[in-house]
Write a protein that holds these residues in place. Structure first.
Motif, PDB file in Angstrom:
ATOM      1  N   ALA A 103       0.603  -1.154   0.824  1.00  0.00           N
ATOM      2  CA  ALA A 103       0.000   0.233  -0.156  1.00  0.00           C
ATOM      3  C   ALA A 103       1.139   1.183   0.293  1.00  0.00           C
ATOM      4  CB  ALA A 103      -1.010  -0.275   1.243  1.00  0.00           C
ATOM      5  N   LYS A 104       0.685   2.374  -0.541  1.00  0.00           N
ATOM      6  CA  LYS A 104       0.931   3.386  -1.082  1.00  0.00           C
ATOM      7  C   LYS A 104       0.359   5.041  -0.413  1.00  0.00           C
ATOM      8  CE  LYS A 104       3.692   1.066  -4.848  1.00  0.00           C
ATOM      9  NZ  LYS A 104       4.405   1.630  -5.815  1.00  0.00           N
ATOM     10  N   GLY A 105      -0.643   4.555  -0.688  1.00  0.00           N
ATOM     11  CA  GLY A 105      -1.194   5.902  -0.183  1.00  0.00           C
ATOM     12  C   GLY A 105      -1.522   6.195   1.268  1.00  0.00           C
ATOM     13  N   VAL A 106      -1.458   7.122   1.254  1.00  0.00           N
ATOM     14  CA  VAL A 106      -1.720   8.274   2.468  1.00  0.00           C
ATOM     15  C   VAL A 106      -2.903   9.053   2.704  1.00  0.00           C
ATOM     16  CG1 VAL A 106      -1.009  10.528   3.451  1.00  0.00           C
ATOM     17  CG2 VAL A 106       1.354   9.076   1.661  1.00  0.00           C
ATOM     18  N   VAL A 107      -2.801   8.900   4.064  1.00  0.00           N
ATOM     19  CA  VAL A 107      -4.810   9.555   4.965  1.00  0.00           C
ATOM     20  C   VAL A 107      -4.922  11.085   4.481  1.00  0.00           C
ATOM     21  CG1 VAL A 107      -6.138   9.926   6.993  1.00  0.00           C
ATOM     22  CG2 VAL A 107      -4.757   7.525   6.638  1.00  0.00           C
ATOM     23  N   PRO A 108      -5.340  11.376   3.832  1.00  0.00           N
ATOM     24  CA  PRO A 108      -5.720  12.734   2.953  1.00  0.00           C
ATOM     25  C   PRO A 108      -5.785  13.793   4.614  1.00  0.00           C
ATOM     26  CG  PRO A 108      -7.692  11.687   2.635  1.00  0.00           C
ATOM     27  CD  PRO A 108      -7.035  10.010   3.193  1.00  0.00           C
TER      28      PRO A 108
END
Length: 204
Positions: A195-200
């Motif tokens: 996973a590469k996402g970041v919490v906005p």
């Protein structure tokens, strides 16, 4: 029509889609480093919320099963069905659908005791959907010592940002409620995808 070119385009688009979903799925927290799970860890108890019409573009509200009073039947919907199916390709899974009035039945308790990990999905589990977090807490009380818990927020991540849970708990967010997003979440859980996402947003 050049079928070879068409197939190549489809293949390229599929790879692009996988990259996009990997870039959006986020590991919100995993303080105990319980991820990734192994296929050999043992059976999984999966909980997904009863289907509710939140976004007709995704939910296909007309296709939901309702009784004579217009109430939704205890149905998972296509996205959560695909979510459970993706887990079942890795290991044995018992899929339970929960609602605001769900209680932990003796049979569910038995499955919980046999499971190595509980995967609990929420969907907009804040404000009017806060009953989902209440159900999660009921499940946690029944979970045995040492069992892992993976919470997956399958829409907006606000329901899990301020969630304080003790023990071996990991929290993921998919940012959207689609079959590819939930299948990518499963691949993340088992380490096939990073996973590469970041919490906005951040919880204050």
């Amino acid at each position: 029509l050049d079928l070879d070119a068409w197939n190549e385009l489809k293949s390229n688009n599929l790879e692009l889609s996988k990259e996009a979903y990997a870039a959006s799925v986020t590991v919100v927290k995993d303080p105990g480093s319980i991820l990734p799970l192994s296929d050999s860890d043992g059976p999984i108890m999966g909980f997904t919320p009863i289907m509710e019409s939140v976004n007709p573009a995704v939910d296909d509200a007309e296709g939901l099963q309702r009784d004579a009073a217009g109430r939704l039947h205890n149905t998972a919907g296509p996205s959560y069905t695909a979510f459970a199916a993706a887990i079942s390709k890795r290991t044995t899974v018992h899929h339970a659908i929960y609602s605001s009035d769900t209680t932990i039945s003796p049979s569910t308790q038995e499955y919980l005791q046999q499971a190595s990990t509980v995967v609990f999905a929420t969907r907009n589990g804040f404000d009017r959907g806060s009953w989902q977090i209440d159900c999660l807490k009921k499940v946690i009380v029944k979970v045995g010592e040492g069992q892992k818990i993976v919470v997956v927020s399958t829409c907006a991540p606000y329901d899990v940002l301020g969630l304080q849970l003790e023990g071996p708990v990991a929290v993921l967010a998919t940012m959207e409620f689609t079959i590819p997003a939930l299948e990518t979440a499963v691949e993340t859980i088992f380490g096939t995808v990073q996973a590469k996402g970041v919490v906005p947003v951040q919880y204050a």
